[in-house]
Structures are given as structure tokens and as C-alpha cells.
Design a protein around this motif. Structure first.
Motif, PDB file in Angstrom:
ATOM      1  N   GLU A   7       0.823  -1.198   0.000  1.00 22.35           N
ATOM      2  CA  GLU A   7       0.000   0.000   0.000  1.00 22.35           C
ATOM      3  C   GLU A   7       0.860   1.251   0.000  1.00 22.35           C
ATOM      4  O   GLU A   7       0.468   2.290  -0.504  1.00 22.35           O
ATOM      5  N   SER A   8       2.035   1.186   0.627  1.00 26.49           N
ATOM      6  CA  SER A   8       2.900   2.362   0.580  1.00 26.49           C
ATOM      7  C   SER A   8       4.263   1.936   0.086  1.00 26.49           C
ATOM      8  O   SER A   8       4.932   1.097   0.691  1.00 26.49           O
ATOM      9  N   VAL A  25      11.706  12.775 -18.415  1.00 24.05           N
ATOM     10  CA  VAL A  25      11.539  11.980 -17.196  1.00 24.05           C
ATOM     11  C   VAL A  25      10.259  11.162 -17.354  1.00 24.05           C
ATOM     12  O   VAL A  25       9.207  11.707 -17.724  1.00 24.05           O
ATOM     13  N   VAL A  26      10.363   9.880 -17.082  1.00 20.06           N
ATOM     14  CA  VAL A  26       9.188   9.010 -17.201  1.00 20.06           C
ATOM     15  C   VAL A  26       8.178   9.387 -16.123  1.00 20.06           C
ATOM     16  O   VAL A  26       8.504   9.406 -14.928  1.00 20.06           O
ATOM     17  N   ASP A  27       6.979   9.693 -16.536  1.00 20.99           N
ATOM     18  CA  ASP A  27       5.923  10.145 -15.630  1.00 20.99           C
ATOM     19  C   ASP A  27       5.026   8.966 -15.249  1.00 20.99           C
ATOM     20  O   ASP A  27       4.280   8.455 -16.082  1.00 20.99           O
ATOM     21  N   SER A  28       5.089   8.555 -13.966  1.00 24.10           N
ATOM     22  CA  SER A  28       4.301   7.394 -13.522  1.00 24.10           C
ATOM     23  C   SER A  28       2.805   7.658 -13.618  1.00 24.10           C
ATOM     24  O   SER A  28       2.020   6.778 -13.965  1.00 24.10           O
ATOM     25  N   GLN A  29       2.424   8.869 -13.302  1.00 21.98           N
ATOM     26  CA  GLN A  29       0.985   9.177 -13.330  1.00 21.98           C
ATOM     27  C   GLN A  29       0.455   9.068 -14.758  1.00 21.98           C
ATOM     28  O   GLN A  29      -0.616   8.516 -15.008  1.00 21.98           O
ATOM     29  N   ALA A  30       1.241   9.575 -15.686  1.00 19.41           N
ATOM     30  CA  ALA A  30       0.827   9.498 -17.095  1.00 19.41           C
ATOM     31  C   ALA A  30       0.744   8.041 -17.537  1.00 19.41           C
ATOM     32  O   ALA A  30      -0.165   7.652 -18.263  1.00 19.41           O
ATOM     33  N   ALA A  31       1.704   7.250 -17.081  1.00 18.30           N
ATOM     34  CA  ALA A  31       1.679   5.825 -17.432  1.00 18.30           C
ATOM     35  C   ALA A  31       0.444   5.163 -16.849  1.00 18.30           C
ATOM     36  O   ALA A  31      -0.207   4.341 -17.493  1.00 18.30           O
ATOM     37  N   GLY A  32       0.121   5.528 -15.609  1.00 14.12           N
ATOM     38  CA  GLY A  32      -1.037   4.936 -14.946  1.00 14.12           C
ATOM     39  C   GLY A  32      -2.351   5.291 -15.606  1.00 14.12           C
ATOM     40  O   GLY A  32      -3.322   4.542 -15.534  1.00 14.12           O
ATOM     41  N   GLN A  33      -2.404   6.421 -16.285  1.00 19.72           N
ATOM     42  CA  GLN A  33      -3.626   6.802 -17.002  1.00 19.72           C
ATOM     43  C   GLN A  33      -3.856   5.885 -18.201  1.00 19.72           C
ATOM     44  O   GLN A  33      -4.985   5.658 -18.626  1.00 19.72           O
ATOM     45  N   THR A  34      -2.770   5.379 -18.737  1.00 19.15           N
ATOM     46  CA  THR A  34      -2.874   4.493 -19.904  1.00 19.15           C
ATOM     47  C   THR A  34      -3.098   3.052 -19.487  1.00 19.15           C
ATOM     48  O   THR A  34      -3.858   2.328 -20.112  1.00 19.15           O
ATOM     49  N   MET A  35      -2.397   2.620 -18.436  1.00 23.77           N
ATOM     50  CA  MET A  35      -2.528   1.231 -18.000  1.00 23.77           C
ATOM     51  C   MET A  35      -2.813   1.205 -16.498  1.00 23.77           C
ATOM     52  O   MET A  35      -1.981   1.643 -15.703  1.00 23.77           O
ATOM     53  N   VAL A  38      -0.446   0.047 -13.365  1.00 30.40           N
ATOM     54  CA  VAL A  38       0.647   0.873 -12.832  1.00 30.40           C
ATOM     55  C   VAL A  38       0.283   1.391 -11.440  1.00 30.40           C
ATOM     56  O   VAL A  38       1.119   1.447 -10.541  1.00 30.40           O
ATOM     57  N   GLY A  39      -0.998   1.751 -11.269  1.00 30.87           N
ATOM     58  CA  GLY A  39      -1.439   2.241  -9.975  1.00 30.87           C
ATOM     59  C   GLY A  39      -1.626   1.128  -8.955  1.00 30.87           C
ATOM     60  O   GLY A  39      -1.461   1.330  -7.760  1.00 30.87           O
ATOM     61  N   ARG A  40      -1.986  -0.086  -9.452  1.00 29.03           N
ATOM     62  CA  ARG A  40      -2.208  -1.215  -8.537  1.00 29.03           C
ATOM     63  C   ARG A  40      -0.905  -1.891  -8.141  1.00 29.03           C
ATOM     64  O   ARG A  40      -0.765  -2.392  -7.035  1.00 29.03           O
ATOM     65  N   GLU A  41       0.019  -1.960  -9.071  1.00 30.99           N
ATOM     66  CA  GLU A  41       1.242  -2.747  -8.862  1.00 30.99           C
ATOM     67  C   GLU A  41       2.451  -1.823  -8.851  1.00 30.99           C
ATOM     68  O   GLU A  41       3.329  -1.897  -9.714  1.00 30.99           O
TER      69      GLU A  41
END
Lengths: 231, 491
Positions: A7-8, A25-35, A38-41
Motif C-alpha cells: 500500500e505504501s 523523465v518518465v511520468d508514472s501518473q501518465a503511465a497509470g492513465q494508460t494502463m 501501474v497504480g495497482r502494482e
């Protein structure tokens, strides 16, 4: 490795990618919007970014539609940066169905004289090679496509159809462990255990490429993939 | 592909086409006949006066249409049954006992007719030249079962049919190794379900008497709630048929249409070829179950939002997920988030094992937590057809397996789902114990295969070298079901 949801997760250092003289810079939030995974794992996501940066630093993560990189109207690839999937060339925000890693795998060219013809065909088709320490390495272009349920499900690792054609290899042949569309069969049914993309490339894909090059050099598939086809 | 047996031939070949099987006993034998027909047995010898045979013949004609012709021969005496390649009797000890020992015989006894007062369904095998193994009479009065349902018999019949198939195929290239090794070791008695645990099976040289000192509870059928079934293939369609009496409404979801090759393992008939599976199944279930409502959805469910919308719109109270695809993960995440009890099932290659993960709403481990840890056992060697396909583009039509393997899996998935439909207070003890221990990953195996020994398996003095090497999923007897916990799987 990824058995438990965390969880953290400690924030990781920024990862930058480079392509054609540009970096971001690779943006995690942007990646998570597509897949969504990314937010779960989060742990898996960090492991992949770090692993690829360490072992395959020239590979880039781009938006994809199936096994093809998604392209902006200007032709540039879309990458997760600055809050969205943005074109590397013009910066416009685009859309893609998923994410994939694209890059090249350096593999020793086969020494057999019978392979020389294949090597020349690859060069004529525009594929690159490099010489290191006097040895020729083919630069094999690959994509690793993330499935929607990563890392519970194995990724799709695909050859460029034109690369297979240059070597006169089919896109689909069970004996060559190619399952269609240039996708490599890397795991038997039920064998997949969650691992990072870098580990898939290191532990499975390198062997697969080497085996295909053996076939291209005239070795039979059963010999090329020793122990993997049980007749 | 119009070959009815395309998915069965790689497993049984053509060996059963010429076999003739004699059947004696009650109407319960009909289900055994159906399974053997689905493997290619076309010639049947039955005693005159068995009215269930005519009904069964009509049912099979309706199912397969002109694609399959069966030959039914009626006899007036037990002696005439000796012309068969195998005689099977259900609660027919006297008739089977009169047959000569030149032919293989199989005697099945259900609990209500067991002289050993067994709560198991028992099968005794006599190979050519043998008499039946002796069974000691218990002597005491049997104790009745409390609130019976028919799951015990339903889940046993595919295994019994498989045993019959093994007898017919013995010595051929399609012989079934686990059974042939068992017979060589003297195994002649097979017991399905022991005392209070329907998942356990025993096999031995002979049956043993059992002393029952407590009634056995079975969940009554109450017809309540709304069930969602996603995936209507060999597992989902067969499960839907058996779950129909347990619910008021079923939501049926599948994007595919019925093909000829589906008839042999799935719950569709010849007239339904070309129809969407969801529509065909909805119509047939409503026609045969008065008061049941069915909602067919010819679609794929791919994301959590679609599932949440369905659950909300129809008031889904339980679900069975049998797509066998990656979509299972998204579907189960949504069900878990909405605390809907659900069962997720699939078969392993060639139906050698099945897996059913039970998720009790928001309690216990989720499907994902269980699924990630299960490691596949060793794969079987390829069938001749699969080996041929390695050299060129293969044309195998789906995974080879028979209705016995997939039917057994489907019925157990249905049985588990039926337990999830009812309130906790009505669930059976064997499942409550597993839920309490978070042992909710059920794996059943039709045969015994070598595998990796888990660290949690206790070694005993009786263990052979083979035992210590490990058996796949802890399955030591054909038909055994083992429930694994998250702690065991993720060790």
C-alpha cells in the motif's frame, strides 16, 4: 517478488529516457492513465523502470496499440511524460491503448559461413549491427508489450515482421516458438511467475533470439530449441 | 470443423467406436452412458424393461441430431449381456454377479444401497478372470443423511465414467496410466467421497466397512438470488445447467456462438448450432426450469466498470467466472470490491486438473492472491496430433479433453458456487472448514502425476520414494481434490 500488494511504496529516483537527442523523465501518473496496473502494482512498476534503466538503458517506454508503437500525427512516438502521453518530437498529447518497451538486443552474429547470407540480408533490410572487441553483434529490434494484468500475466515480446522476413523466418510456427504476429512463445502453459521485464529479456528472450539465429543458419528447430520441444 | 469428436480423438483415438457396453441398474446409470457416448461409445446393450433407456436415447438424439447414431440392443436375460466389452451396473449387484468372469465388470453402489453403510459412492472392478473383491458387511443400521442434495452423485459420475473408459482402453495406446498402474498393484475398489468430506477419494484392493455415528448434512436447494456466469464453454454451460435449480435468475455472459465441435462437451444441442451461446443457454434453461429468469448477454466483460454495472443493475448475489482468459482478473476485482461471493474456475491442459478458487465476498484471499502462487505441474507429453502440429501451422481445434474431465470440473465448480449462493448458515461443513482455514484454492486431478513436493506436505513412515519425490498438487488418487491455502501456495 510481487506476491503482496504494497500500500505504501517508497518513492523511487526519477528515471529519464532518451531518443533522437531528446530526453524526458518518465511520468508514472501518465503511465497509470494508460494502463491501470501501474497504480495497482507500484512495486512492479518501479522494478521494471529500475531494471530496464540498469540493464537495458537504451530502451524506451512508449505508448502502444497492440505490438505497434503509437505515433503522433507528426510521426513521433508518444511517451509518458509531463502528465500525459506526449510526442517526443512536437510535445502534443496523444492516446494509446497500452504501453510497450522498445529497443534492441545485441546478439552475437553466428560464425557459420551459411549465416553470412542472412547477415547481409539483414543489413540490406536496414537492420543494424555493431562491432565490439572484434566481434559482430546483431542489434535485434524488439518490443515488449505490457498486458493489462501485468505482472500476473506474461508480457508479449515481439520481433519486427521485417526482421523475420529478412531471415526468411515465418511469423508463426509452433516449432520455432513463434505464436503469430512475430510474438515469441517464452513460457509454457502455467509456467509464468511474476518477474520484471528485464528478467524476461535476460532469462528468456536472449535464448529465443539465439535459437532463431541458429535456425536461420540452417540448424533444425529441434536442435535449435534443445529441450523445449518434446517429441 | 464439423467433426463432433475433434477435441476428443487426441485423448481416446477411435478405440471406443467399436466397443459395446452393457448397462444394468437404475436410471442413475443414464449419466454414465452420456459420458461414455461423448467419448465415442456408440453400441449399448441394455436389459428389457428399463424405461430410462428410451428417455435417454431420445435426449441424446436431440442433442447430437444426425451427427451421431447410437445402437441400442435390448436383451431379455442377463446372460446375453456377456457379449459386451464391459458390463456396468449401478446398484445391480445381483445382475452383475450373474455375468461370466470372461468380461470386465464394474459394479457401482450408491450410499443408500451400500451393505457396508458407506457414505461413499463405491465402484468395484473385476477384470477378466476375476471375481469381485469381497466387502465386509457392517451389520449395523445405517444413519440417514440430513437434507440431501444430489451433488455427491453428480460429481462422482464423471469419475466413474472415466474408470469405465480406462477399463475399455486398457492395453491400448490410449490406455490411462494411473489406472493401469493401480490395477497392476491390485487396486479393485474405488470410493468417492468419504464420510463428511466429498473431496476425498480412496482406492484399495477391497472396500472396507464404515461405522457412521453422526448424520451428514447436505445443503437444501432453496432457489434464491441472482447468479452471474461469465464464460459459457465446457465449464460454464455445464455448470449453468446444474445451478439453474438453485437460483431465481441467471445472467449469462459469453461472446461466442455454438459450433458443432462444442456439442460433445458443452450444454448445447444440434439445433442450437450457430446461435449465440448466451441466447441458446438462456432459452433452454428457462424452458426446462419453471420460474427461472435468464438474461443473456452476448458480449465479453473486460473491465471492472462493466462488471460493477451488471452487479448493480441485476442485483447479482453470487458469480461463477469461467472465461479461462486474462479477463478473469478484472472481473474478480470488481466482484471482490462489491463483496459478491464468487468462484473462478479453469481446466489445466487436457483437463488433467481443474482449479476452482472460492472467494467469499470480501473475506479471505482474493482470486489474484491465490492465482499468482499456483505453479503449473509438469505438462503431459504431446498427443500424436499435437506433435504433428509442431512442424507446420497446427489445426487442433481447442484443447483436447473429453466431457468426463471438463464435466467433472464443471460440476465441482457448480457445487462450490451453489455453496456460495446460500447463506453461511446453510453451507456444508467440509467447505466451512476450508473457508475458515483460507484453503480456498481447490485443485482436482483425474490422474496422478509427478510434481514438486511442497514444503508443507508432511512425510510419514509409509511414504515411498515416489511419495517423497512429490505428486502434482498433492493428488495421490484419481479424482482427489485438494484445497490449498494462500499460505501454502505462496510458500
Amino acid at each position: 517478488m510481487f506476491h503482496k500488494h504494497q500500500e505504501s511504496v517508497p518513492a523511487m529516483a526519477e528515471i529519464s529516457h532518451r531518443l533522437g537527442g531528446r530526453s524526458w523523465v518518465v511520468d508514472s501518473q501518465a503511465a497509470g492513465q494508460t494502463m491501470g496496473w501501474v497504480g495497482r502494482e507500484v512495486a512492479a512498476w518501479h522494478a521494471d523502470l529500475q531494471g530496464m534503466a540498469t540493464h537495458f538503458p537504451h530502451w524506451v517506454l512508449v505508448g502502444g496499440n497492440g505490438s505497434r508503437a503509437a505515433a503522433c500525427a507528426c510521426g513521433g512516438p508518444l511517451v509518458p511524460q509531463s502528465g500525459g502521453l506526449c510526442c517526443v518530437l512536437c510535445g502534443r498529447v496523444g492516446k494509446a491503448n497500452g504501453l510497450l518497451w522498445m529497443g534492441q538486443l545485441p546478439v552475437l552474429a553466428r560464425p557459420e559461413p551459411s549465416f553470412t547470407v542472412r547477415r547481409e540480408a539483414l543489413l540490406r533490410a536496414g537492420f543494424q549491427e555493431t562491432i565490439v572487441g572484434g566481434l559482430a553483434y546483431l542489434l535485434v529490434p524488439l518490443v515488449v508489450v505490457y498486458p493489462s494484468e501485468w505482472p500476473t500475466v506474461e508480457p508479449f515480446v515481439c520481433y519486427a515482421p521485417s526482421w523475420l522476413r529478412a531471415l526468411e523466418l515465418p511469423e508463426y510456427n509452433a516449432g520455432y516458438h513463434l505464436v503469430g504476429g512475430g510474438r515469441a512463445c517464452l513460457f509454457g502453459w502455467g509456467q509464468w511467475r511474476p518477474m520484471s521485464v528485464a528478467a524476461v529479456l535476460q532469462q528468456r528472450m536472449v535464448n529465443h533470439v539465439v535459437s532463431l539465429l541458429k535456425i536461420a543458419a540452417g540448424i533444425s528447430p529441434t536442435q535449435a530449441f534443445i529441450g523445449r520441444v518434446d517429441h | 470443423m464439423n467433426d463432433l469428436f475433434a477435441r476428443v480423438r487426441p485423448v481416446v483415438g477411435n478405440a471406443l467406436d467399436a466397443c459395446q457396453v452393457a448397462v444394468v441398474g437404475c436410471s442413475a446409470a443414464a449419466q454414465l452412458v452420456e459420458y461414455l457416448v461423448a467419448c465415442g461409445v456408440r453400441r449399448w446393450l441394455v436389459m428389457e424393461g428399463n424405461e430410462w433407456v428410451a428417455a435417454l436415447a431420445a435426449k441424446l438424439a436431440d442433442r447430437y441430431g444426425p451427427m451421431l447414431t447410437l445402437q441400442w440392443t435390448t436383451t431379455t436375460s442377463v446372460e446375453e449381456l456377456a457379449a459386451a466389452d464391459l458390463a456396468v451396473g449401478v446398484d445391480a449387484a445381483e445382475s452383475i454377479g450373474q455375468l461370466p468372469t470372461t468380461l470386465p465388470r464394474m459394479l457401482i453402489r450408491r450410499p443408500e444401497n451400500s451393505p457396508t453403510h458407506s457414505r461413499s459412492i463405491q465402484a468395484l472392478v473385476a477384470l477378466p478372470g476375476e471375481g469381485f473383491p469381497l466387502c465386509k458387511d457392517a451389520g449395523a443400521k445405517p444413519i440417514p443423511i440430513c437434507a440431501a442434495n444430489d451433488w455427491d452423485w453428480l460429481t462422482a459420475t464423471p469419475l466413474l465414467a472415466r474408470l469405465a473408459r480406462a477399463i475399455l482402453l486398457r492395453g491400448t495406446s490410449y490406455g490411462m496410466a494411473t489406472w493401469e498402474e493401480g490395477w497392476f498393484a491390485g487396486i479393485r475398489a474405488y470410493s468417492i467421497g468419504t464420510l463428511h468430506d466429498p473431496t476425498a477419494v480412496l482406492w484399495d484392493r477391497q472396500m472396507h466397512a464404515q461405522n457412521i455415528d453422526a448424520p451428514i448434512y447436505r445443503t437444501p436447494r432453496l432457489s434464491q438470488g441472482t447468479l452471474l456466469i461469465v464464460g459459457l464453454g465446457s465449464l460454464g454451460s455445464v455448470a449453468a445447467e446444474r445451478l439453474a435449480p438453485w437460483v431465481k435468475r441467471i445472467i449469462l455472459v459469453d461472446p461466442d456462438s455454438v459450433e458443432p465441435v462444442n456439442l460433445i462437451r458443452q450444454a448445447y444441442s444440434y439445433q442450437e448450432i450457430g446461435k449465440p451461446k448466451a441466447t441458446a443457454l438462456a432459452q433452454s434453461l428457462m424452458a426446462s426450469h419453471l420460474g427461472l429468469a435468464c438474461v443473456p448477454l452476448v458480449a465479453s466483460l473486460r473491465d471492472e466498470g462493466e462488471v460493477a454495472d451488471l452487479v448493480s443493475r441485476y442485483g447479482v448475489t453470487a458469480a461463477l467466472v469461467t472465461t479461462g482468459t486474462v479477463a478473469d482478473f478484472a472481473i474478480t476485482r470488481a466482484l471482490r470490491a462489491l463483496a459478491v461471493p464468487h468462484v473462478v474456475g479453469r481446466c489445466y491442459p487436457r483437463g488433467r486438473f481443474w482449479e476452482g478458487i472460492v472467494v467469499d465476498g470480501a473475506a479471505g484471499s482474493s482470486y489474484e492472491q491465490m492465482r499468482r502462487g499456483v505453479v503449473a505441474g509438469p505438462l503431459p507429453p504431446p498427443t500424436p496430433e499435437e506433435a504433428l502440429s509442431y512442424g507446420a501451422v497446427g489445426d487442433l481445434v481447442g484443447e483436447p479433453a473429453t466431457a468426463m474431465e471438463t464435466g467433472w470440473a464443471a460440476l465441482w465448480l457448480a457445487r462450490l458456487t451453489a455453496q456460495m449462493i446460500v447463506p453461511v448458515t446453510l453451507r456444508e461443513g467440509w467447505l466451512l472448514a476450508r473457508l475458515a482455514a483460507d484453503a480456498t484454492c481447490f485443485i482436482g486431478g483425474v490422474g496422478v502425476e509427478q510434481g514438486v513436493k511442497l514444503g508443507t506436505e508432511q512425510e510419514t513412515e509409509e511414504d515411498t520414494e515416489e511419495d517423497r519425490a512429490g505428486v502434482a498438487y498433492g493428488i495421490r488418487v484419481p479424482g482427489q481434490i485438494h484445497a490449498w491455502s494462500s499460505a501454502q501456495i505462496n510458500t
